[in-house]
Scaffold this active site. Structure first.
Site, mmCIF file in Angstrom:
data_model
loop_
_atom_site.group_PDB
_atom_site.id
_atom_site.type_symbol
_atom_site.label_atom_id
_atom_site.label_comp_id
_atom_site.label_asym_id
_atom_site.label_seq_id
_atom_site.Cartn_x
_atom_site.Cartn_y
_atom_site.Cartn_z
ATOM 1 N N HIS A 106 -0.933 49.694 26.733
ATOM 2 C CA HIS A 106 0.456 49.798 26.276
ATOM 3 C C HIS A 106 1.295 50.331 27.421
ATOM 4 O O HIS A 106 0.828 51.169 28.183
ATOM 5 C CB HIS A 106 0.554 50.740 25.060
ATOM 6 C CG HIS A 106 1.833 50.581 24.325
ATOM 7 N ND1 HIS A 106 2.972 51.252 24.672
ATOM 8 C CD2 HIS A 106 2.158 49.774 23.278
ATOM 9 C CE1 HIS A 106 3.942 50.884 23.873
ATOM 10 N NE2 HIS A 106 3.482 49.975 23.019
ATOM 11 N N ASP A 160 -1.918 46.516 17.607
ATOM 12 C CA ASP A 160 -2.248 45.130 17.294
ATOM 13 C C ASP A 160 -3.747 44.881 17.187
ATOM 14 O O ASP A 160 -4.171 43.862 16.673
ATOM 15 C CB ASP A 160 -1.648 44.201 18.351
ATOM 16 C CG ASP A 160 -0.140 44.260 18.303
ATOM 17 O OD1 ASP A 160 0.405 44.022 17.223
ATOM 18 O OD2 ASP A 160 0.476 44.568 19.329
HETATM 19 C C1 LIG Z 1 0.727 45.891 26.713
HETATM 20 C C2 LIG Z 1 0.722 45.481 28.191
HETATM 21 C C3 LIG Z 1 1.592 44.240 28.375
HETATM 22 C C4 LIG Z 1 1.278 46.647 29.013
HETATM 23 O O1 LIG Z 1 1.427 46.223 30.329
HETATM 24 P P1 LIG Z 1 1.829 47.203 31.531
HETATM 25 O O2 LIG Z 1 2.340 48.490 31.049
HETATM 26 O O3 LIG Z 1 2.723 46.408 32.419
HETATM 27 O O4 LIG Z 1 0.452 47.506 32.219
HETATM 28 P P2 LIG Z 1 -0.062 46.856 33.540
HETATM 29 O O5 LIG Z 1 -0.017 45.374 33.423
HETATM 30 O O6 LIG Z 1 0.663 47.503 34.681
HETATM 31 O O7 LIG Z 1 -1.566 47.307 33.540
HETATM 32 C C5 LIG Z 1 -2.126 48.345 34.357
HETATM 33 C C6 LIG Z 1 -3.534 47.924 34.758
HETATM 34 O O8 LIG Z 1 -4.340 47.757 33.605
HETATM 35 C C7 LIG Z 1 -4.779 46.396 33.488
HETATM 36 N N1 LIG Z 1 -4.607 46.027 32.077
HETATM 37 C C8 LIG Z 1 -3.551 46.336 31.274
HETATM 38 N N2 LIG Z 1 -3.784 45.904 30.023
HETATM 39 C C9 LIG Z 1 -5.005 45.322 30.049
HETATM 40 C C10 LIG Z 1 -5.774 44.708 29.067
HETATM 41 N N3 LIG Z 1 -5.355 44.620 27.807
HETATM 42 N N4 LIG Z 1 -6.985 44.199 29.419
HETATM 43 C C11 LIG Z 1 -7.427 44.300 30.686
HETATM 44 N N5 LIG Z 1 -6.730 44.895 31.679
HETATM 45 C C12 LIG Z 1 -5.533 45.398 31.355
HETATM 46 C C13 LIG Z 1 -3.876 45.594 34.398
HETATM 47 O O9 LIG Z 1 -4.529 44.440 34.884
HETATM 48 C C14 LIG Z 1 -3.610 46.601 35.479
HETATM 49 O O10 LIG Z 1 -4.734 46.659 36.311
HETATM 50 P P3 LIG Z 1 -4.567 46.959 37.907
HETATM 51 O O11 LIG Z 1 -3.877 48.288 37.989
HETATM 52 O O12 LIG Z 1 -5.940 46.949 38.432
HETATM 53 O O13 LIG Z 1 -3.705 45.853 38.435
HETATM 54 C C15 LIG Z 1 -0.722 45.193 28.670
HETATM 55 O O14 LIG Z 1 -1.518 46.353 28.523
HETATM 56 C C16 LIG Z 1 -1.333 44.008 27.937
HETATM 57 O O15 LIG Z 1 -1.124 42.869 28.348
HETATM 58 N N6 LIG Z 1 -2.137 44.268 26.838
HETATM 59 C C17 LIG Z 1 -2.706 43.203 26.080
HETATM 60 C C18 LIG Z 1 -1.663 42.602 25.128
HETATM 61 C C19 LIG Z 1 -1.353 43.529 23.969
HETATM 62 O O16 LIG Z 1 -2.238 44.050 23.307
HETATM 63 N N7 LIG Z 1 -0.058 43.703 23.711
HETATM 64 C C20 LIG Z 1 0.427 44.466 22.580
HETATM 65 C C21 LIG Z 1 1.105 45.713 22.995
HETATM 66 S S1 LIG Z 1 1.484 46.686 21.574
#
Ligand SMILES: CC(C)(COP(=O)(O)OP(=O)(O)OC[C@H]1O[C@@H](n2cnc3c(N)ncnc32)[C@H](O)[C@@H]1OP(=O)(O)O)[C@@H](O)C(=O)NCCC(=O)NCCS
Length: 499
Positions: free
Chosen positions: A336, A392
């Site tokens: 998140h 979720d």
């Molecule tokens: C929610 C979300 C978009 C947040 O994104 P964010 O704050 O931009 O986080 P980041 O993309 O910067 O992630 C940080 C690191 O964790 C990793 N990461 C984040 N969420 C991940 C996941 N669900 N699975 C695997 N790796 C993940 C990223 O690849 C990144 O790795 P790195 O630092 O080696 O590059 C992201 O966690 C995600 O895509 N989750 C899955 C979708 C989901 O469940 N969404 C509902 C949210 S309520």
């Protein structure tokens, strides 16, 4: 000897090493104004004019990683400590003690309603559950297998066409913002749209569902709760005195509370961005739905179940997690932007899941989900990135146990989230200083000024990357026979289509 404590100045002293000048930026509510930073100016030194250096320093924050765009009194989240409060009330207390419509009132108007406020509010909302029968025609014009979110998004935009009196483009752009100075008529109009949208959201959502099922639409029922009526609209086929199962009705109500607001998330930011243009609230809701539909946001519960179905059973979890750790897959339902610890909504949802499973039977994917959560807890990859289950991950399991089709999950999120969008939209319209259009800036890295080149003098770039021109697309509608045929194109030349 005791040290005398002095109150430190609430400001930031910045030295611009380009000019040697010192600036003092006031700090208010632990923030500095981006426009104060704009006062930091320098003469350009051998740099692109597009940097506009003399016009002031810019703040670069792609994906809004640390930019506060509103002052709000609605929802507080502390991602480090796993706190979520609506108007000061912890989410867990509201889930256990409140109901969705009362929580909606709280979010929009700031206080829990008194008994009489509550009963007026509920009867007004239920009064506004009906939709114009022509809107049913809009649903019927969709393809039978359309995604319900496509239908819901369109339905909100369509609803706007039925309320021209609530359209600032037709009635004057201050139609709603006049309410900020206490204009009663403007406030009435604003609050009426709120009643209409909250009232009609389940009716539109249910119509998208019935359309997919090929079933006639139900008219809203009298004497049922908000979620009871929603279940009726979705499921009633024949017979009298339909009553949904009380555990499912209550669970849906609790899920609605949990999903009602989440401060400036992607869809709420969209709502505020679009709202800042002063467009009508129905177009604003359609924009919110579009943002919510994405798999990184409200589409995640659907994607999480699809992922669990793909994993299939607990013994396949390690192989899947290895793919996640190699960054070949995303573990949907984890991570998140704000919560870097526990998501308090996921805790509340797990309790609900147990109650629902007692009635519906245990979800078959639960064992896979629990094994995955356990594996993720122990995974260095997940731990080092603070990736924990989010709302979720578990909500999809409940929706599935309750028998909702996968593509309906984002709709079940959008209906209650309308409340959060409306709370923010109302707060925006009532901004005492008026609504300024949201217009972010950019750092322009493209070409400087170029001279136009006539067509015959143009050459393809030898080092062109795959992204630098449109790639050839496949025409899905073309038959093999058509692809083998020759034909004259619009310019009259004979062409043989490529396979
Ligand atoms: C929610 C979300 C978009 C947040 O994104 P964010 O704050 O931009 O986080 P980041 O993309 O910067 O992630 C940080 C690191 O964790 C990793 N990461 C984040 N969420 C991940 C996941 N669900 N699975 C695997 N790796 C993940 C990223 O690849 C990144 O790795 P790195 O630092 O080696 O590059 C992201 O966690 C995600 O895509 N989750 C899955 C979708 C989901 O469940 N969404 C509902 C949210 S309520």
């Amino acid at each position: 000897m005791t040290a005398i404590k002095t109150n430190p100045r609430q400001s930031l002293t910045v030295v611009d090493n380009r000019t040697g000048k010192t600036y003092e930026l006031p700090i208010k509510d632990n923030s500095v104004l981006a426009t104060d930073i704009k006062n930091i100016k320098a003469q350009p030194q051998d740099e692109r004019p597009e940097n506009e250096t003399s016009q002031g320093l810019r703040v670069f924050d792609p994906a809004y990683m640390n930019t506060a765009v509103i002052q709000s009194k609605i929802t507080y989240i502390n991602g480090q400590d796993g706190i979520l409060r609506y108007r000061g009330y912890p989410i867990q207390d509201l889930v256990h003690k409140s109901n969705f419509l009362e929580t909606a009132y709280l979010l929009i108007y700031g206080e829990l309603p008194t008994s009489s406020q509550s009963s007026t509010w509920e009867s007004e909302i239920m009064h506004h559950t009906y939709i114009h029968s022509d809107i049913e025609g809009m649903f019927k014009s969709f393809r039978y297998d359309s995604h319900p979110m496509s239908m819901l998004t369109s339905a909100f935009a369509t609803l706007g066409a039925f309320a021209p009196e609530a359209n600032p483009s037709l009635q004057g752009q201050k139609l709603f913002t006049k309410a900020a100075s206490g204009d009663l008529e403007a406030l009435q109009s604003l609050d009426k749209q709120i009643l209409r949208i909250i009232g009609k959201a389940p009716t539109l959502a249910a119509a998208s569902y019935r359309m997919r099922q090929g079933r006639p639409f139900n008219r809203p029922a009298q004497g049922l709760s908000y979620t009871g009526n929603f279940l009726y609209l979705l499921d009633h086929l024949s017979g009298h005195e339909y009553k949904p199962h009380p555990v499912l009705e209550k669970a849906l109500d609790a899920l609605f509370i949990i999903h009602a607001d989440h401060e400036v998330n992607c869809s709420t930011a969209t709502v505020l961005q679009v709202g800042s243009s002063l467009v009508d609230p129905y177009s604003v809701m359609a924009a919110g739905c579009s943002a919510l539909y994405g798999p990184s946001h409200g589409g995640a519960s659907e994607s999480a179940i699809r992922m669990l179905m793909e994993i299939g059973s607990p013994e396949n979890v390690p192989a899947f997690m290895q793919k996640v750790e190699k960054r070949e897959r995303v573990l949907v339902g984890f991570g998140h932007r704000v919560y870097k610890n526990v998501d308090p909504r996921s805790t509340a949802i797990r309790e609900l899941a147990e109650e629902v499973f007692k009635v519906t039977g245990r979800n078959k994917l639960l064992d896979t989900a629990l094994t995955l959560a356990q594996y993720a807890r122990e995974s260095e990859f997940m731990r080092s990135r603070n990736l924990y289950p989010n709302v979720d991950f578990y909500s999809g399991l409940i929706y599935q146990a309750m028998g909702f089709p996968l593509d309906f999950y984002p709709v079940l999120f959008a209906v209650p989230r309308c409340v959060g969008w409306l709370a923010h939209w109302r707060q925006q319209m009532l901004t005492p200083s008026g609504v300024k259009i949201w217009r972010p800036r950019q750092l322009y890295l493209g070409h400087g000024e170029r001279e136009y080149v006539e067509a015959e003098k143009r050459k393809e770039k030898p080092d062109a990357a795959i992204f630098d021109a449109p790639v050839q697309v496949q025409h899905g509608g073309d038959s093999k026979r058509n692809n083998l045929a020759t034909y004259r194109d619009e310019r009259g030349s004979v062409t043989k289509a490529k396979l």
